[in-house]
Scaffold this motif. Structure first.
Motif, mmCIF file in Angstrom:
data_model
loop_
_atom_site.group_PDB
_atom_site.id
_atom_site.type_symbol
_atom_site.label_atom_id
_atom_site.label_comp_id
_atom_site.label_asym_id
_atom_site.label_seq_id
_atom_site.Cartn_x
_atom_site.Cartn_y
_atom_site.Cartn_z
ATOM 1 N N GLU A 154 -3.469 -1.607 2.143
ATOM 2 C CA GLU A 154 -2.814 -0.459 2.783
ATOM 3 C C GLU A 154 -2.987 -0.477 4.297
ATOM 4 O O GLU A 154 -2.086 -0.079 5.033
ATOM 5 C CB GLU A 154 -3.334 0.843 2.184
ATOM 6 N N VAL A 157 -0.390 -2.884 5.589
ATOM 7 C CA VAL A 157 0.941 -2.249 5.562
ATOM 8 C C VAL A 157 1.057 -1.255 6.708
ATOM 9 O O VAL A 157 2.072 -1.216 7.416
ATOM 10 C CB VAL A 157 1.200 -1.556 4.201
ATOM 11 N N GLU A 178 3.575 -5.247 1.706
ATOM 12 C CA GLU A 178 3.936 -4.233 0.702
ATOM 13 C C GLU A 178 3.887 -4.810 -0.710
ATOM 14 O O GLU A 178 3.455 -4.134 -1.643
ATOM 15 C CB GLU A 178 5.325 -3.668 0.999
ATOM 16 N N ARG A 181 0.221 -4.905 -1.691
ATOM 17 C CA ARG A 181 -0.242 -3.544 -1.977
ATOM 18 C C ARG A 181 0.293 -3.064 -3.321
ATOM 19 O O ARG A 181 -0.443 -2.528 -4.147
ATOM 20 C CB ARG A 181 0.204 -2.595 -0.864
ATOM 21 N N ASP A 182 1.574 -3.283 -3.561
ATOM 22 C CA ASP A 182 2.194 -2.814 -4.806
ATOM 23 C C ASP A 182 1.632 -3.542 -6.026
ATOM 24 O O ASP A 182 1.461 -2.936 -7.087
ATOM 25 C CB ASP A 182 3.711 -2.965 -4.736
#
Length: 194
Positions: A154, A157, A178, A181-182
């Motif tokens: 995070e 990002v 991203e 993170r996802d």
């Protein structure tokens, strides 16, 4: 990664690189004969600038970056930081978690937010490159410490949103951050913070 300079002094190069945000710890070598070395002629480097000329050569012999003068110090540093990240990723892909941990925790040691110094003050949190944070997040995933992995992902990002948003664009680095993170959120399940 080693840095070879072909004009100037290795210590002057180290001093110049020390002004960038991320410390440069790789060895710096000089090319014997400077600009007159036959290798440089084969590479098409025929003259010297008034500033340092640098050539980053990867372990496999390929050229990683050619920087003329000091104007491209950040680009040079980014190539080296990306190479650090790729070394950690390769170690993870080969199942060498201990080696990956050793590398990444040397580059970006964990920070204890509850720590205090000898005077009882909280130390300032260190600032690590996005490359090192991404690598550390991947190591945390391999260690099954998903909360720490998510925090690092995070942060990466957030940095890219700040940079890319200021330029009104989406970079491949933001997409990569991203996606990492996802994927961590997916592994954490429905309780992952969004």
């Amino acid at each position: 990664v080693k840095l070879a300079i072909f004009a100037g002094d290795a210590e002057a190069a180290r001093a110049a690189l020390s002004t960038v945000k991320v410390p440069f710890a790789s060895p710096i070598l000089t090319v014997p004969g400077g600009i007159n070395d036959p290798l440089l002629a084969r590479l098409g480097i025929l003259s010297e600038d008034n500033e340092l000329n640098t050539l980053l050569i990867r372990k496999d012999g390929r050229i990683g970056l050619m920087a003329s003068g000091l104007s491209n110090r950040v680009g040079l540093t980014n190539v080296i930081l990306r190479e650090d990240e790729m070394l950690v990723i390769r170690a993870l892909e080969q199942g060498e978690l201990d080696a990956a941990k050793q590398m990444v925790f040397a580059l970006a040691p964990p920070f204890d937010p509850e720590a205090v110094d000898e005077r009882g003050r909280k130390p300032k949190p260190p600032t690590y490159s996005s490359f090192h944070l991404r690598a550390r997040a991947r190591v945390y995933v391999a260690m099954k410490e998903l909360d720490k992995a998510l925090a690092d992902a995070e942060e990466v990002v957030r940095r890219h949103l700040g940079t890319d948003g200021g330029m009104s664009l989406r970079s491949p680095e933001l997409d990569e951050a991203e996606a990492l993170r996802d994927s961590i959120r997916k592994q954490m399940g429905p309780n992952a913070e969004k």
